[in-house]
Enzyme design. Structure first.
Site, PDB file in Angstrom:
ATOM      1  N   LYS A  22      15.266   0.331  15.072  1.00  0.00           N
ATOM      2  CA  LYS A  22      15.680   0.892  13.768  1.00  0.00           C
ATOM      3  C   LYS A  22      14.856   2.137  13.443  1.00  0.00           C
ATOM      4  CE  LYS A  22      13.934  -0.877   9.794  1.00  0.00           C
ATOM      5  NZ  LYS A  22      13.323   0.212   9.008  1.00  0.00           N
ATOM      6  N   ASN A  23      13.540   2.026  13.597  1.00  0.00           N
ATOM      7  CA  ASN A  23      12.678   3.141  13.177  1.00  0.00           C
ATOM      8  C   ASN A  23      12.786   4.355  14.092  1.00  0.00           C
ATOM      9  OD1 ASN A  23      11.903   1.648  11.034  1.00  0.00           O
ATOM     10  ND2 ASN A  23       9.786   1.302  11.699  1.00  0.00           N
ATOM     11  N   CYS A 125       7.953   1.045  -3.753  1.00  0.00           N
ATOM     12  CA  CYS A 125       8.690  -0.047  -3.126  1.00  0.00           C
ATOM     13  C   CYS A 125       7.754  -1.235  -3.071  1.00  0.00           C
ATOM     14  CB  CYS A 125       9.199   0.338  -1.747  1.00  0.00           C
ATOM     15  SG  CYS A 125       7.935   0.424  -0.517  1.00  0.00           S
ATOM     16  N   ARG A 130       3.570   4.438  -1.656  1.00  0.00           N
ATOM     17  CA  ARG A 130       4.165   5.254  -0.590  1.00  0.00           C
ATOM     18  C   ARG A 130       4.570   6.677  -1.035  1.00  0.00           C
ATOM     19  NH1 ARG A 130       8.052   1.371   2.898  1.00  0.00           N
ATOM     20  NH2 ARG A 130       7.586   2.800   4.578  1.00  0.00           N
ATOM     21  N   LEU A 134       2.481  14.399   1.843  1.00  0.00           N
ATOM     22  CA  LEU A 134       2.212  15.017   3.151  1.00  0.00           C
ATOM     23  C   LEU A 134       3.457  15.740   3.676  1.00  0.00           C
ATOM     24  CD1 LEU A 134       0.265  12.052   4.813  1.00  0.00           C
ATOM     25  CD2 LEU A 134      -0.694  14.066   3.708  1.00  0.00           C
ATOM     26  N   ASP A 315       3.923  -3.458  10.571  1.00  0.00           N
ATOM     27  CA  ASP A 315       5.232  -4.106  10.485  1.00  0.00           C
ATOM     28  C   ASP A 315       5.254  -5.499  11.128  1.00  0.00           C
ATOM     29  OD1 ASP A 315       6.213  -2.001   9.083  1.00  0.00           O
ATOM     30  OD2 ASP A 315       7.418  -1.144  10.691  1.00  0.00           O
ATOM     31  N   ILE A 337      -2.906  -0.061   6.179  1.00  0.00           N
ATOM     32  CA  ILE A 337      -1.924   1.030   6.038  1.00  0.00           C
ATOM     33  C   ILE A 337      -1.307   1.042   4.632  1.00  0.00           C
ATOM     34  CG2 ILE A 337       0.176   2.088   7.016  1.00  0.00           C
ATOM     35  CD1 ILE A 337      -1.907   1.875   9.168  1.00  0.00           C
ATOM     36  N   ARG A 407      18.425  -5.450   6.745  1.00  0.00           N
ATOM     37  CA  ARG A 407      18.035  -4.040   6.910  1.00  0.00           C
ATOM     38  C   ARG A 407      17.461  -3.797   8.305  1.00  0.00           C
ATOM     39  NH1 ARG A 407      14.092  -1.753   2.759  1.00  0.00           N
ATOM     40  NH2 ARG A 407      14.447  -0.054   4.215  1.00  0.00           N
TER      41      ARG A 407
HETATM   42  C1  UD1 Z   1       7.040   4.176   8.848  1.00  0.00           C
HETATM   43  C2  UD1 Z   1       7.955   3.040   9.228  1.00  0.00           C
HETATM   44  C3  UD1 Z   1       7.482   1.744   8.606  1.00  0.00           C
HETATM   45  C4  UD1 Z   1       6.029   1.488   8.985  1.00  0.00           C
HETATM   46  C5  UD1 Z   1       5.160   2.703   8.668  1.00  0.00           C
HETATM   47  C6  UD1 Z   1       3.736   2.564   9.190  1.00  0.00           C
HETATM   48  C7  UD1 Z   1      10.120   4.072   9.533  1.00  0.00           C
HETATM   49  C8  UD1 Z   1      11.496   4.274   9.031  1.00  0.00           C
HETATM   50  N1  UD1 Z   1       9.301   3.355   8.765  1.00  0.00           N
HETATM   51  O1  UD1 Z   1       7.089   4.300   7.426  1.00  0.00           O
HETATM   52  O2  UD1 Z   1       8.307   0.678   9.089  1.00  0.00           O
HETATM   53  O3  UD1 Z   1       5.546   0.384   8.236  1.00  0.00           O
HETATM   54  O4  UD1 Z   1       5.720   3.885   9.279  1.00  0.00           O
HETATM   55  O5  UD1 Z   1       3.733   2.311  10.548  1.00  0.00           O
HETATM   56  O6  UD1 Z   1       9.769   4.517  10.615  1.00  0.00           O
HETATM   57  N2  UD1 Z   1       1.434   8.412   3.032  1.00  0.00           N
HETATM   58  C9  UD1 Z   1       0.913   9.294   2.106  1.00  0.00           C
HETATM   59  N3  UD1 Z   1       1.605  10.461   1.885  1.00  0.00           N
HETATM   60  C10 UD1 Z   1       2.762  10.763   2.538  1.00  0.00           C
HETATM   61  C11 UD1 Z   1       3.272   9.856   3.490  1.00  0.00           C
HETATM   62  C12 UD1 Z   1       2.577   8.688   3.722  1.00  0.00           C
HETATM   63  O7  UD1 Z   1      -0.129   9.046   1.502  1.00  0.00           O
HETATM   64  O8  UD1 Z   1       3.331  11.834   2.281  1.00  0.00           O
HETATM   65  C13 UD1 Z   1       0.715   7.139   3.293  1.00  0.00           C
HETATM   66  C14 UD1 Z   1       1.554   5.885   2.991  1.00  0.00           C
HETATM   67  O9  UD1 Z   1       1.508   5.549   1.619  1.00  0.00           O
HETATM   68  C15 UD1 Z   1       0.878   4.860   3.874  1.00  0.00           C
HETATM   69  C16 UD1 Z   1       0.455   5.681   5.112  1.00  0.00           C
HETATM   70  O10 UD1 Z   1       0.463   7.057   4.691  1.00  0.00           O
HETATM   71  O11 UD1 Z   1      -0.264   4.358   3.232  1.00  0.00           O
HETATM   72  C17 UD1 Z   1       1.356   5.549   6.304  1.00  0.00           C
HETATM   73  O12 UD1 Z   1       2.707   5.718   5.900  1.00  0.00           O
HETATM   74  P1  UD1 Z   1       3.787   6.358   6.868  1.00  0.00           P
HETATM   75  O13 UD1 Z   1       3.279   6.321   8.265  1.00  0.00           O
HETATM   76  O14 UD1 Z   1       4.228   7.658   6.322  1.00  0.00           O
HETATM   77  O15 UD1 Z   1       4.980   5.321   6.730  1.00  0.00           O
HETATM   78  P2  UD1 Z   1       6.527   5.619   6.742  1.00  0.00           P
HETATM   79  O16 UD1 Z   1       6.826   6.796   7.597  1.00  0.00           O
HETATM   80  O17 UD1 Z   1       7.038   5.611   5.334  1.00  0.00           O
END
Ligand code: UD1
Length: 430
Positions: A22-23, A125, A130, A134, A315, A337, A407
């Site tokens: 999925k990811n 969520c 989240r 970035l 995950d 995380i 999902r």
């Molecule tokens: C993706 C995965 C999700 C997985 C996560 C971490 C998909 C669709 N989803 O989510 O299943 O749990 O990676 O492996 O691939 N953060 C910030 N600012 C940002 C973006 C992220 O502070 O702009 C923080 C988040 O709050 C979190 C950390 O960075 O604490 C990692 O998040 P991120 O790797 O971005 O997760 P997703 O891409 O949303």
């Protein structure tokens, strides 16, 4: 709303075919926005999140069509053809984005291809706040003008994006993907430092390269992208889902059964498999298949902390907590995380698990057995942890709000029933 009824206690034995990731699929579908030729994706899992992404892309003007099933090489997923020859709308509305945070991944490619995009802020969520700072900061470094107004991110790049040197202050899977999807069409060279190294990003890099993108550094901390003017269409087979495979590996372990995971990629799952071995699970690897087996006795408690890849995946944290509820001794499971990813803990406690939450860690003291109970799913992976607990528990577990499961797990009850689980989806008659 449907519920899942499970009567636990049966050791699961047999084979489970692992579906497409999925990811990996979600960013790959967004890559179709980068070209006016068709991008054909094989091994696409049949999941609610994929439908949400298809609906989002369709309303941007992408022609999304199903080409049938891909039955070659043991793949069972669908074949999707996506053609973004005519992008008619650059707004990703709240109603679709709120269903799935990965919708933010249309921002980078829309901006790169047509110079504008308006994407609703995904909001909070169940697993934490989240933020998307970035993503926004990175796109600004590529020359985009970005404003956040009325709950929407409005971004423009009238003269196109230009390459830049971006050092991410924190590792983010989504921000790495969004910036990659933007930088491939930016003018000049972009260097992305401190990127996420998840295998799903490697899959995206492979697909983009097959579309004509110039990217170096796959699998390392730094990606170097030399922007090109145009990308071509391609055909790409999506990698296996390492989180689905890890969940079924734990289903075998928690029921003291033996399951062969067909088509699972061992290398992508190293940390998960290493930890299972440390807990006393037998892991046998053969070609593309992995057999997970527990023949006797209780598992050993071990400590784990979630980390970006190649560390233990967040995950699979919820599922691992379920596994440790029956292990011998005390296990400390730390979540590094996401700040609020323990919604499954109170539900597991209702089933007799002995878990204390201490800061960002769950301290799990193994009990001899769990008992079935009515429980509620709060998010995708929390739902999977309740399924695992239900498979091991004495008596009946009834899980509500299982739309979360749909999902990310294709035909979960069918796959588990095929290896002997007493599990059924109960339709809500009201
Ligand atoms: C993706 C995965 C999700 C997985 C996560 C971490 C998909 C669709 N989803 O989510 O299943 O749990 O990676 O492996 O691939 N953060 C910030 N600012 C940002 C973006 C992220 O502070 O702009 C923080 C988040 O709050 C979190 C950390 O960075 O604490 C990692 O998040 P991120 O790797 O971005 O997760 P997703 O891409 O949303």
């Amino acid at each position: 709303m449907d519920k899942m009824r499970i009567t636990g206690g049966t050791p699961l034995c047999g084979k489970i075919i692992i579906g497409g990731s999925k990811n990996a699929a979600l960013p790959l579908m967004c890559a179709s926005l980068l070209t006016d030729n068709s991008v054909v994706l094989a091994n696409v899992p049949h999941l609610a999140d994929i439908t949400t992404m298809a609906n989002l892309l369709s309303q941007h003007g992408v022609d999304v069509s199903l080409e049938g099933q891909d039955l070659r090489d043991g793949h069972i997923g669908r074949v999707l053809s996506l053609n973004a020859g005519n992008i008619s709308n650059t707004i990703a509305p709240y109603d679709l984005v709120r269903k799935m945070r990965a919708s933010i991944l249309v921002l980078g490619p829309l901006l790169a291809r047509v110079g504008e995009a308006e994407v609703s802020l995904p909001g909070g969520c169940a697993i934490g706040t989240r933020p998307v700072d970035l993503h926004i900061q990175g796109l600004e470094k590529l020359g985009a003008k970005v404003f956040v107004q009325n709950g929407y991110i409005r971004a423009t790049a009238n003269k196109g994006l230009t390459g830049a040197h971006i050092v991410f202050p924190k590792i983010s899977v989504g921000a790495t993907e969004n910036l990659l999807l933007a930088a491939v069409l930016a003018e000049g060279k972009t260097v992305l430092e401190n990127v996420a190294k998840e295998p799903e990003i490697g899959d995206l890099v492979n697909c983009l390269i097959s579309m004509g993108a110039k990217i170096e550094g796959k699998g390392t901390d730094t990606l170097t992208i030399n922007g090109v003017k145009k990308l071509m269409g391609t055909r790409h087979t999506i990698m296996p889902d390492r989180i689905e495979a890890g969940t079924y590996a734990m289903a075998a372990a928690i029921t003291c059964g033996s399951i062969e995971l067909i088509g699972a990629n061992q290398e992508d799952m190293s940390s998960t498999l290493d930890n299972l071995i440390m807990a006393g699970v037998s892991v046998k690897k053969k070609n593309e298949n992995i057999t997970i087996e527990v023949s006797e006795g209780r598992l050993k408690s071990i400590n784990i902390g979630t980390e970006p890849y190649p560390g233990f995946p967040t995950d699979l944290q919820a599922q691992f907590i379920s596994l440790m509820t029956g292990a011998q001794g005390k296990s400390i499971i730390s979540e590094t995380i996401f700040e609020n990813r323990f919604m499954h803990v109170p539900e597991l406690q209702r089933m007799g698990a002995n878990i204390d939450l201490v800061g960002g860690s769950a301290v799990v003291t193994g009990v001899s057995y769990l008992t079935g109970a009515p429980v509620m799913a709060s998010d995708l992976r929390a739902s999977a942890s309740l399924v695992l607990a239900g498979l091991a528990a004495k008596g009946e577990t009834l899980i509500s709000r299982i739309y979360h499961l749909d999902r990310g797990y294709e035909r979960l009850e069918e796959k588990l029933a095929n290896v002997g689980a007493d599990i059924e989806r109960v339709k809500d008659e009201t």
